[in-house]
Design an enzyme around this catalytic site. Structure first.
Site, PDB file in Angstrom:
ATOM      1  N   HIS A 230       6.230  28.332  -9.771  1.00 55.68           N
ATOM      2  CA  HIS A 230       5.392  29.202 -10.613  1.00 55.68           C
ATOM      3  C   HIS A 230       5.984  29.260 -12.011  1.00 55.68           C
ATOM      4  O   HIS A 230       7.071  28.751 -12.251  1.00 55.68           O
ATOM      5  CB  HIS A 230       5.215  30.587  -9.993  1.00 55.68           C
ATOM      6  CG  HIS A 230       6.456  31.426  -9.892  1.00 55.68           C
ATOM      7  ND1 HIS A 230       7.519  31.103  -9.091  1.00 55.68           N
ATOM      8  CD2 HIS A 230       6.805  32.594 -10.494  1.00 55.68           C
ATOM      9  CE1 HIS A 230       8.455  32.035  -9.192  1.00 55.68           C
ATOM     10  NE2 HIS A 230       8.059  32.948 -10.050  1.00 55.68           N
TER      11      HIS A 230
ATOM     12  N   HIS B 234       7.143  31.597 -14.130  1.00 53.59           N
ATOM     13  CA  HIS B 234       8.136  32.534 -14.677  1.00 53.59           C
ATOM     14  C   HIS B 234       9.339  31.800 -15.271  1.00 53.59           C
ATOM     15  O   HIS B 234       9.818  30.817 -14.702  1.00 53.59           O
ATOM     16  CB  HIS B 234       8.593  33.519 -13.591  1.00 53.59           C
ATOM     17  CG  HIS B 234       7.583  34.584 -13.289  1.00 53.59           C
ATOM     18  ND1 HIS B 234       7.614  35.348 -12.140  1.00 53.59           N
ATOM     19  CD2 HIS B 234       6.509  35.024 -14.018  1.00 53.59           C
ATOM     20  CE1 HIS B 234       6.597  36.211 -12.155  1.00 53.59           C
ATOM     21  NE2 HIS B 234       5.920  36.030 -13.280  1.00 53.59           N
TER      22      HIS B 234
ATOM     23  N   ASP C 171      12.427  32.315 -15.318  1.00 52.02           N
ATOM     24  CA  ASP C 171      13.614  32.113 -14.487  1.00 52.02           C
ATOM     25  C   ASP C 171      13.374  31.046 -13.410  1.00 52.02           C
ATOM     26  O   ASP C 171      14.212  30.864 -12.508  1.00 52.02           O
ATOM     27  CB  ASP C 171      14.103  33.442 -13.869  1.00 52.02           C
ATOM     28  CG  ASP C 171      13.135  34.031 -12.879  1.00 52.02           C
ATOM     29  OD1 ASP C 171      11.917  34.085 -13.187  1.00 52.02           O
ATOM     30  OD2 ASP C 171      13.562  34.429 -11.778  1.00 52.02           O
ATOM     31  N   HIS C 172      12.252  30.318 -13.531  1.00 51.61           N
ATOM     32  CA  HIS C 172      11.968  29.189 -12.630  1.00 51.61           C
ATOM     33  C   HIS C 172      11.661  27.908 -13.390  1.00 51.61           C
ATOM     34  O   HIS C 172      11.588  26.835 -12.800  1.00 51.61           O
ATOM     35  CB  HIS C 172      10.805  29.535 -11.684  1.00 51.61           C
ATOM     36  CG  HIS C 172      11.131  30.709 -10.813  1.00 51.61           C
ATOM     37  ND1 HIS C 172      11.438  30.588  -9.484  1.00 51.61           N
ATOM     38  CD2 HIS C 172      11.283  32.024 -11.113  1.00 51.61           C
ATOM     39  CE1 HIS C 172      11.738  31.794  -8.997  1.00 51.61           C
ATOM     40  NE2 HIS C 172      11.659  32.678  -9.969  1.00 51.61           N
TER      41      HIS C 172
ATOM     42  N   HIS D 192       2.351  36.767  -6.269  1.00 50.22           N
ATOM     43  CA  HIS D 192       3.436  37.033  -7.227  1.00 50.22           C
ATOM     44  C   HIS D 192       2.964  36.557  -8.606  1.00 50.22           C
ATOM     45  O   HIS D 192       3.040  37.290  -9.588  1.00 50.22           O
ATOM     46  CB  HIS D 192       4.705  36.321  -6.777  1.00 50.22           C
ATOM     47  CG  HIS D 192       5.863  36.466  -7.695  1.00 50.22           C
ATOM     48  ND1 HIS D 192       6.534  37.656  -7.855  1.00 50.22           N
ATOM     49  CD2 HIS D 192       6.479  35.584  -8.524  1.00 50.22           C
ATOM     50  CE1 HIS D 192       7.507  37.491  -8.741  1.00 50.22           C
ATOM     51  NE2 HIS D 192       7.489  36.237  -9.169  1.00 50.22           N
TER      52      HIS D 192
ATOM     53  N   ASP E 194       9.293  32.646  -5.336  1.00 46.17           N
ATOM     54  CA  ASP E 194       9.362  34.120  -5.275  1.00 46.17           C
ATOM     55  C   ASP E 194       8.276  34.703  -4.375  1.00 46.17           C
ATOM     56  O   ASP E 194       7.795  35.815  -4.621  1.00 46.17           O
ATOM     57  CB  ASP E 194       9.212  34.720  -6.681  1.00 46.17           C
ATOM     58  CG  ASP E 194      10.460  34.535  -7.543  1.00 46.17           C
ATOM     59  OD1 ASP E 194      11.462  34.002  -7.042  1.00 46.17           O
ATOM     60  OD2 ASP E 194      10.401  34.923  -8.727  1.00 46.17           O
TER      61      ASP E 194
ATOM     62  N   HIS F  48      15.879  33.826  -4.961  1.00 45.00           N
ATOM     63  CA  HIS F  48      16.762  34.915  -5.404  1.00 45.00           C
ATOM     64  C   HIS F  48      17.621  35.445  -4.263  1.00 45.00           C
ATOM     65  O   HIS F  48      17.209  35.420  -3.099  1.00 45.00           O
ATOM     66  CB  HIS F  48      15.947  36.102  -5.956  1.00 45.00           C
ATOM     67  CG  HIS F  48      15.250  35.818  -7.248  1.00 45.00           C
ATOM     68  ND1 HIS F  48      15.856  36.010  -8.471  1.00 45.00           N
ATOM     69  CD2 HIS F  48      14.012  35.361  -7.509  1.00 45.00           C
ATOM     70  CE1 HIS F  48      15.005  35.684  -9.436  1.00 45.00           C
ATOM     71  NE2 HIS F  48      13.877  35.286  -8.886  1.00 45.00           N
TER      72      HIS F  48
HETATM   73 FE    FE Z   1      12.074  34.694 -10.032  1.00 48.35          FE
HETATM   74 ZN    ZN Z   2       8.944  35.007 -10.342  1.00 51.10          ZN
END
Ligand code: FE
Ligand code: ZN
Length: 240
Positions: free
Chosen positions: A55, A57, A59-60, A113, A132, A170
């Site tokens: 996805h 985001h 942090d990905h 998400h 996530d 995570h």
């Molecule tokens: Fe994340």
């Molecule tokens: Zn995420």
């Protein structure tokens, strides 16, 4: 066999480095950052050939551009999020497949998400990368979707073989478990797992990957009997 290496980054993100000796391919799942990934691959003498994103985001996907620049790798991710992942080369949807060497992964739609969130299931290897969507004893927050969608996702994942190894993005297990104990106070499997998790964390160990069997026994979101119950639990956890 695919080799899967964990790369812990930022405060609680896990990047997964996946290697196939036969084809020489090395793939990165959800690189939050680039440097630790490039270093890990270098150290092993592996050349990164692909990145797969679950996805959009940051942090990905934050490492996409620099890893591509350093390696020339090909980046695949959800077509529905192409505007938010400008580095994508290959756009996929649920029902499509992606491969590395002879290994083929099914792309599974798991929206909620984020609206276009996908997971990658290597059925032949009994492994799935869920980003996530599913966490150990938890699920992703519902930023762009509904409890009904997340309930459907949980049912889809619960239908995979029990022994499926689940790679999530995570280290949220201990805080998820604290809520799980409250959501299901009678569930002895959660108590037992939490003892193991607390011991593992105190030794500085990772608590992922997990398995579908373990989540079916201890995850209050996968165990929710309806979308309504999942919704109540998600709200309770958000405010926990
Ligand atoms: Fe994340
Ligand atoms: Zn995420």
């Amino acid at each position: 066999m695919l080799e899967v290496i964990i790369i812990p980054v930022l405060s609680d993100n896990y990047i997964w480095l996946v290697h196939d000796d036969k084809s020489g391919e090395t793939m990165v799942i959800d690189p939050a950052v680039s440097q630790p990934v490039l270093e890990e691959a270098d150290k092993r003498g592996w050349k990164i050939t692909q990145i797969w994103n679950t996805h959009w985001h940051p942090d990905h996907t934050g490492g996409n551009a620099e890893i591509k620049e350093a390696t020339g790798c090909r980046i695949s991710g959800p077509e529905a999020e192409k505007k938010r992942i400008p580095t994508l080369d290959v756009m996929v949807n649920g029902g499509d497949t992606l491969s590395m060497g002879d290994y083929v992964a099914d792309v599974i739609d798991v929206p909620a998400h984020t609206a276009g969130h996908i997971a990658f299931h290597f059925a032949s290897e009994n492994i799935i990368f869920v980003g996530d969507t599913l966490f150990a004893m938890g699920c992703g927050r519902l930023f762009e979707g509904t409890p009904e969608q997340m309930y459907d996702n949980m049912q889809k994942l619960a239908a995979l073989p029990d022994e499926t190894v689940v790679y999530c993005a995570h280290e949220y297990t201990q805080s998820n478990g604290e809520y799980a104990l409250v959501a299901e106070p009678e569930n002895k499997a959660i108590e037992q797992r939490m003892r193991d998790v607390i011991a593992a964390r105190s030794r500085g160990e990772y608590t992922v990957p997990t398995t579908i069997a373990l989540e079916k026994a201890t995850n209050p979101f996968m165990r929710a009997q309806s979308a309504e119950i999942l919704a109540e639990r998600r709200t309770a956890k958000d405010n926990f």
